[in-house]
Design a protein around this motif. Structure first.
Motif, PDB file in Angstrom:
ATOM      1  N   GLN A 197       0.822  -1.212   0.000  1.00 21.64           N
ATOM      2  CA  GLN A 197       0.000   0.000   0.000  1.00 21.64           C
ATOM      3  C   GLN A 197       0.856   1.263   0.000  1.00 21.64           C
ATOM      4  N   ASN A 210       2.358   1.895  -3.243  1.00 20.73           N
ATOM      5  CA  ASN A 210       1.375   1.930  -4.320  1.00 20.73           C
ATOM      6  C   ASN A 210       1.745   0.904  -5.399  1.00 20.73           C
ATOM      7  N   SER A 238      -2.445  -5.961  -6.138  1.00 17.72           N
ATOM      8  CA  SER A 238      -3.256  -4.833  -5.693  1.00 17.72           C
ATOM      9  C   SER A 238      -4.661  -5.002  -6.269  1.00 17.72           C
TER      10      SER A 238
END
Length: 145
Positions: A36, A39, A84
């Motif tokens: 996270q 990214n 992700s």
């Protein structure tokens, strides 16, 4: 020559890391947190020290793992790909939720992703991760005398 504005939005970050074992929930939380903060589109990891084939979602990120059925000692093998939410959507566009390939020994894994960026689609075929063979099976060269 000026760059197109959409160039930056086409970039996806794929990281790789030696996990040095992520057997616990704390280790998994750190891995997801790392994904996270960076990214990351995907994070590929080796030496997870986990057992068996796994797939689960945690905090919106999909963990896909492959490892031997049993580890010996502290463990030394196992690979994973953390997707992700964007990467999971790309995997669904590529045809589904199953990895493209897992080796029987749990030392390699691959997934297929179709990534769309700008006005054109891109296909990443089989991002692949493989751990080196265990030390006991590596060949060594004798040093010249």
């Amino acid at each position: 020559m000026p760059r197109r504005k959409s160039y930056r939005s086409d970039l996806q970050s794929i990281y790789t890391q030696n996990m040095l074992g992520i057997k616990t929930d704390t280790g998994l939380d750190e891995l997801i947190g790392y994904s996270q903060v960076r990214n990351a589109f995907t994070v590929c990891g080796q030496e997870t020290w986990r057992c068996g084939n796994e797939e689960f979602v945690r905090d919106g990120y999909t963990f896909v793992g492959s490892a031997p059925a049993q580890q010996h000692g502290r463990g030394s093998m196992g690979v994973c790909i953390v997707l992700s939410p964007r990467a999971e959507a790309a995997r669904q566009r590529a045809g589904g939720s199953k990895p493209v390939a897992r080796s029987p020994d749990g030392r390699s894994i691959a997934v297929r992703l179709v990534v769309r960026g700008g006005s054109r689609g891109k296909q990443f075929s089989r991002p692949r991760l493989r751990t080196p063979p265990p030390r006991s099976t590596r060949t060594t060269r004798a040093s010249p005398s």
